[in-house]
Write an enzyme that holds these catalytic residues in place. Structure first.
Site, PDB file in Angstrom:
ATOM      1  N   TRP A 150       0.830  -1.198   0.000  1.00  0.00           N
ATOM      2  CA  TRP A 150       0.000   0.000   0.000  1.00  0.00           C
ATOM      3  C   TRP A 150       0.867   1.251   0.000  1.00  0.00           C
ATOM      4  O   TRP A 150       1.450   1.621   1.023  1.00  0.00           O
ATOM      5  CB  TRP A 150      -0.908   0.026   1.237  1.00  0.00           C
ATOM      6  CG  TRP A 150      -1.867  -1.112   1.248  1.00  0.00           C
ATOM      7  CD1 TRP A 150      -3.077  -1.164   0.636  1.00  0.00           C
ATOM      8  CD2 TRP A 150      -1.700  -2.392   1.889  1.00  0.00           C
ATOM      9  NE1 TRP A 150      -3.669  -2.382   0.848  1.00  0.00           N
ATOM     10  CE2 TRP A 150      -2.844  -3.157   1.614  1.00  0.00           C
ATOM     11  CE3 TRP A 150      -0.678  -2.967   2.659  1.00  0.00           C
ATOM     12  CZ2 TRP A 150      -3.022  -4.458   2.082  1.00  0.00           C
ATOM     13  CZ3 TRP A 150      -0.850  -4.264   3.121  1.00  0.00           C
ATOM     14  CH2 TRP A 150      -2.013  -4.993   2.826  1.00  0.00           C
ATOM     15  N   HIS A 187      -6.924   1.621   2.534  1.00  0.00           N
ATOM     16  CA  HIS A 187      -7.975   0.630   2.305  1.00  0.00           C
ATOM     17  C   HIS A 187      -9.072   0.833   3.355  1.00  0.00           C
ATOM     18  O   HIS A 187      -8.913   1.629   4.283  1.00  0.00           O
ATOM     19  CB  HIS A 187      -7.434  -0.808   2.328  1.00  0.00           C
ATOM     20  CG  HIS A 187      -6.525  -1.141   3.470  1.00  0.00           C
ATOM     21  ND1 HIS A 187      -5.860  -2.321   3.572  1.00  0.00           N
ATOM     22  CD2 HIS A 187      -6.170  -0.436   4.584  1.00  0.00           C
ATOM     23  CE1 HIS A 187      -5.134  -2.341   4.680  1.00  0.00           C
ATOM     24  NE2 HIS A 187      -5.315  -1.216   5.306  1.00  0.00           N
ATOM     25  N   ARG A 213      -4.240   6.108  -2.539  1.00  0.00           N
ATOM     26  CA  ARG A 213      -2.940   5.441  -2.760  1.00  0.00           C
ATOM     27  C   ARG A 213      -1.994   6.394  -3.475  1.00  0.00           C
ATOM     28  O   ARG A 213      -2.387   7.035  -4.458  1.00  0.00           O
ATOM     29  CB  ARG A 213      -3.095   4.188  -3.636  1.00  0.00           C
ATOM     30  CG  ARG A 213      -4.018   3.127  -3.069  1.00  0.00           C
ATOM     31  CD  ARG A 213      -3.266   2.022  -2.331  1.00  0.00           C
ATOM     32  NE  ARG A 213      -4.232   1.154  -1.662  1.00  0.00           N
ATOM     33  CZ  ARG A 213      -4.622  -0.028  -2.122  1.00  0.00           C
ATOM     34  NH1 ARG A 213      -4.116  -0.499  -3.245  1.00  0.00           N
ATOM     35  NH2 ARG A 213      -5.510  -0.744  -1.464  1.00  0.00           N
ATOM     36  N   GLN A 227     -13.603   1.538  -2.103  1.00  0.00           N
ATOM     37  CA  GLN A 227     -13.561   0.119  -1.771  1.00  0.00           C
ATOM     38  C   GLN A 227     -14.783  -0.280  -0.964  1.00  0.00           C
ATOM     39  O   GLN A 227     -15.478   0.569  -0.404  1.00  0.00           O
ATOM     40  CB  GLN A 227     -12.335  -0.191  -0.897  1.00  0.00           C
ATOM     41  CG  GLN A 227     -11.057  -0.415  -1.663  1.00  0.00           C
ATOM     42  CD  GLN A 227      -9.958  -0.975  -0.760  1.00  0.00           C
ATOM     43  OE1 GLN A 227      -9.999  -0.865   0.462  1.00  0.00           O
ATOM     44  NE2 GLN A 227      -8.972  -1.591  -1.379  1.00  0.00           N
ATOM     45  N   VAL A 270      -5.323 -11.834   7.167  1.00  0.00           N
ATOM     46  CA  VAL A 270      -6.127 -13.053   7.047  1.00  0.00           C
ATOM     47  C   VAL A 270      -5.226 -14.275   6.956  1.00  0.00           C
ATOM     48  O   VAL A 270      -4.093 -14.205   6.488  1.00  0.00           O
ATOM     49  CB  VAL A 270      -7.063 -13.003   5.803  1.00  0.00           C
ATOM     50  CG1 VAL A 270      -8.262 -12.119   6.056  1.00  0.00           C
ATOM     51  CG2 VAL A 270      -6.310 -12.570   4.552  1.00  0.00           C
ATOM     52  N   ALA A 312     -13.202 -11.989   6.175  1.00  0.00           N
ATOM     53  CA  ALA A 312     -13.097 -10.597   5.744  1.00  0.00           C
ATOM     54  C   ALA A 312     -12.904 -10.579   4.241  1.00  0.00           C
ATOM     55  O   ALA A 312     -12.331 -11.518   3.681  1.00  0.00           O
ATOM     56  CB  ALA A 312     -11.913  -9.931   6.436  1.00  0.00           C
TER      57      ALA A 312
HETATM   58  N1  DAH Z   1      -7.448  -4.312   2.091  1.00  0.00           N
HETATM   59  C1  DAH Z   1      -7.045  -5.069   0.901  1.00  0.00           C
HETATM   60  C2  DAH Z   1      -6.516  -4.092  -0.129  1.00  0.00           C
HETATM   61  O1  DAH Z   1      -6.777  -2.952  -0.070  1.00  0.00           O
HETATM   62  C3  DAH Z   1      -8.206  -5.829   0.354  1.00  0.00           C
HETATM   63  C4  DAH Z   1      -8.565  -6.963   1.229  1.00  0.00           C
HETATM   64  C5  DAH Z   1      -7.966  -8.204   1.059  1.00  0.00           C
HETATM   65  C6  DAH Z   1      -9.476  -6.796   2.252  1.00  0.00           C
HETATM   66  C7  DAH Z   1      -8.286  -9.261   1.859  1.00  0.00           C
HETATM   67  C8  DAH Z   1      -9.795  -7.851   3.096  1.00  0.00           C
HETATM   68  C9  DAH Z   1      -9.172  -9.083   2.882  1.00  0.00           C
HETATM   69  O2  DAH Z   1     -10.665  -7.726   4.085  1.00  0.00           O
HETATM   70  O3  DAH Z   1      -9.500 -10.148   3.685  1.00  0.00           O
HETATM   71  O4  DAH Z   1      -5.833  -4.515  -1.028  1.00  0.00           O
END
Ligand code: DAH
Length: 344
Positions: A150, A187, A213, A227, A270, A312
């Protein structure tokens, strides 16, 4: 003499009701043959004293009469124009210009409705975040290589002064300056932490929101986009639940002719992590990151990882809109071109 003229004029002007009579009155009092004009003309025949006395008085009266006549003229004209608005009731009305819902707003609303129909709650969080929520509590500690996933807009803040925050038990605690750095959230995942800190499971939420970003812009990348985060936490939550929820979501959004592929992947928050691909036409599209909530994330919000499980997921709203409406370039959402917006 002048007094008399004034008196009669004042009386007559009150009875005037139309422009023709007004003109007649003007001629009568200011015309060549009017008494007042006669007086002014004959001044030269008067003695100098008389001239000095009557001259200014007559001029003054002439001015007064002129002013009153002009005023009356305006009044009558205004009255006339009010009476004479000709309305053509057969003329077609002018088209009222309507605003347009932005495609991102439109699809976000649709997404909200789909999840509401599956008993999710909609939650929002701040766009300006701190390092703790955006990274650390999501198992992305400082200097961890995963932070490179990120590219971040960091904000300038005061340094060295620790700040106070209310913790999960409602106690004030001092937050060490390591957690203090402010940023624009990269995010919507930090809202997971914020929500879990203040709620007990079981629950299922979605979090739509704007993210940022620090990236080079091109047809598929923007420095600012949207998002949708999802979080389901309870005693017996499993990937099977995730699969059914997410398949239902995509079917409602894109229709039934859709295929799914679930691939292993890595996200720090995760374990196991996975990615969802969908196929609508002939190509597979990477669409969503997801996984079982990492126990370190549960630790950060003081849930007992042995008692609860969570799934998630995160998905780009812009990307969903691009697929659904067949939009080739993400920049179209943000450049304000009405020719684009008006198509929705
Ligand atoms: N936060 C991640 C991103 O911005 C996306 C994401 C991936 C969210 C996996 C989640 C997850 O909750 O389990 O790339």
């Amino acid at each position: 003499m002048l007094e008399k003229i004034k008196k009669f004029f004042s009386k007559e002007i009150k009875e005037i009701g139309d422009l023709k009579n007004l003109e007649q009155l003007r001629v009568k009092y200011l015309g060549r043959k009017s008494e007042l004009t006669q007086i002014l003309r004959s001044l030269k025949n008067f003695s100098i004293e008389k001239r000095r006395k009557i001259g200014p008085q007559a001029q003054k009266l002439k001015k007064e009469i002129e002013i009153i006549l002009t005023k009356k003229l305006k009044e009558l004209k205004a009255k006339n124009s009010k009476l004479k608005v000709d309305i053509d009731i057969t003329r077609p009305g002018e088209k009222i210009k309507l605003g347009h819902i932005h495609p991102l707003t439109k699809i976000e609303e649709e997404i909200r409705q789909i999840f509401l129909s599956m008993n999710f709650s909609v939650v929002e969080g701040p766009e300006v975040e701190n390092e703790h929520y955006n990274f650390d509590a999501l198992n992305i500690p400082p200097n961890h290589p995963a932070r490179d996933m990120w590219d971040t807009f960091w904000l300038k803040t005061q340094t060295n002064t620790d700040y106070t925050q209310i913790d999960t038990e409602g106690l004030y605690k001092s937050v060490s300056s390591q957690y203090k750095s402010m940023l624009l959230r990269t995010h919507t995942s930090p809202v997971q932490i914020r929500y879990m800190e203040t709620h007990n499971p079981p629950f299922q939420i979605i979090v739509p929101g704007r993210v940022f970003r620090y990236e080079a812009i091109d047809a598929s990348h923007e420095i600012n986009f949207y998002q949708l985060e999802g979080l389901i936490v309870g005693e017996n939550v499993s990937l099977a639940n995730f699969k059914s929820v997410i398949e239902e979501f995509f079917r409602k959004l894109f229709g039934n002719k859709i295929e799914f592929r679930f691939r292993p992947s890595y996200f720090p928050f995760v374990e196991p992590g996975l990615e969802v691909d969908i196929k609508l036409g002939k190509d597979w599209l990477e669409i969503m990151g997801a996984g079982m909530v990492h126990r370190k994330v549960f630790d950060a919000v003081r849930y007992n990882p042995n008692e609860v499980r969570g799934i998630a997921f995160g998905v780009g709203i812009d990307r969903l809109a691009m697929i659904k409406y067949n939009i080739p370039d993400i920049r179209l959402f943000y450049n304000g071109d009405l020719r684009f917006i008006k198509q929705f």
